[in-house]
Scaffold this active site. Structure first.
Site, PDB file in Angstrom:
ATOM      1  N   CYS A  89      94.088 -22.130 -31.793  1.00 30.88           N
ATOM      2  CA  CYS A  89      94.858 -20.884 -31.713  1.00 30.88           C
ATOM      3  C   CYS A  89      96.132 -21.066 -30.886  1.00 30.88           C
ATOM      4  O   CYS A  89      97.179 -20.520 -31.239  1.00 30.88           O
ATOM      5  CB  CYS A  89      93.992 -19.776 -31.138  1.00 30.88           C
ATOM      6  SG  CYS A  89      92.633 -19.310 -32.253  1.00 30.88           S
TER       7      CYS A  89
ATOM      8  N   GLU B 288      92.900 -14.591 -33.059  1.00 31.10           N
ATOM      9  CA  GLU B 288      94.336 -14.875 -32.935  1.00 31.10           C
ATOM     10  C   GLU B 288      94.937 -15.348 -34.257  1.00 31.10           C
ATOM     11  O   GLU B 288      96.020 -14.904 -34.648  1.00 31.10           O
ATOM     12  CB  GLU B 288      94.586 -15.940 -31.852  1.00 31.10           C
ATOM     13  CG  GLU B 288      94.130 -15.532 -30.465  1.00 31.10           C
ATOM     14  CD  GLU B 288      92.707 -15.973 -30.132  1.00 31.10           C
ATOM     15  OE1 GLU B 288      92.416 -16.141 -28.939  1.00 31.10           O
ATOM     16  OE2 GLU B 288      91.887 -16.162 -31.052  1.00 31.10           O
TER      17      GLU B 288
ATOM     18  N   CYS C  60      91.857 -21.060 -27.783  1.00 29.17           N
ATOM     19  CA  CYS C  60      91.378 -22.431 -27.929  1.00 29.17           C
ATOM     20  C   CYS C  60      92.565 -23.302 -28.381  1.00 29.17           C
ATOM     21  O   CYS C  60      93.647 -22.792 -28.674  1.00 29.17           O
ATOM     22  CB  CYS C  60      90.254 -22.471 -28.967  1.00 29.17           C
ATOM     23  SG  CYS C  60      90.824 -22.188 -30.661  1.00 29.17           S
TER      24      CYS C  60
ATOM     25  N   HIS D 143      89.318 -17.154 -36.313  1.00 26.32           N
ATOM     26  CA  HIS D 143      89.456 -16.650 -34.951  1.00 26.32           C
ATOM     27  C   HIS D 143      90.387 -15.443 -34.948  1.00 26.32           C
ATOM     28  O   HIS D 143      91.288 -15.330 -35.789  1.00 26.32           O
ATOM     29  CB  HIS D 143      90.050 -17.724 -34.040  1.00 26.32           C
ATOM     30  CG  HIS D 143      89.110 -18.837 -33.732  1.00 26.32           C
ATOM     31  ND1 HIS D 143      89.279 -19.651 -32.629  1.00 26.32           N
ATOM     32  CD2 HIS D 143      88.004 -19.292 -34.364  1.00 26.32           C
ATOM     33  CE1 HIS D 143      88.302 -20.555 -32.604  1.00 26.32           C
ATOM     34  NE2 HIS D 143      87.521 -20.359 -33.642  1.00 26.32           N
TER      35      HIS D 143
END
Length: 155
Positions: free
Chosen positions: A85, A54, A82, A52
């Protein structure tokens, strides 16, 4: 620089993801008014659920400053983090998170649950929502519309 400027840089990262058929999420990390890390989603490309924007930005920032504690850093992300993260943001001690669009399906900073506020973790990042929200939302909507159209054409 201002928060809109940095969110625009995160949007530029999201556009890179969009161009390679990844969910268009981008992130930048700022320290002392300077971008020290930038990343975008590559989960599909790398076949790795942890890729992801992040998380990748946090890894790059940690490498850049030579420490896992990012306590003086701010993170700009085009979509609400999410749970994975949000947990990494808490653990890396990021000072403040600026969020473009909310995520009603998987958001862990207020939409579905709030890891920053609802639990007694040792660190509570500050958060600000709605930075360039319209632009962030439009890009996500365009991506998923394109994805649906491609699926229809495949049938």
């Amino acid at each position: 620089m201002n928060k809109e400027y940095y969110m625009e840089k995160a949007l530029m990262e999201a556009k890179k993801a969009f161009c390679i058929d990844e969910v268009p999420i981008g992130a930048v990390i700022v320290l002392n008014d300077k971008i020290i890390a930038r990343a975008y989603n590559v989960k599909e490309t790398k076949k790795d659920t942890t890729k992801h924007a992040e998380l990748l930005a946090i890894q790059k920032a940690s490498k850049k400053i030579g420490a896992w504690r990012l306590s003086e850093c701010e993170l700009y992300t085009t979509l609400e983090p999410c749970p994975m993260c949000a947990g990494a943001i808490i653990n890396s001690r990021i000072k403040k998170v600026y969020i473009g669009a909310k995520d009603a399906k998987a958001g862990a900073v207020g939409s579905v649950l709030n890891l920053f506020e609802d639990y007694d973790f040792n660190h509570k990042p500050e958060v600000e929502y709605g930075i360039k929200e319209k632009e962030c939302s439009i890009m996500l909507k365009q991506f998923f519309k394109k994805l649906r159209q491609n699926k229809k054409q495949e049938k």
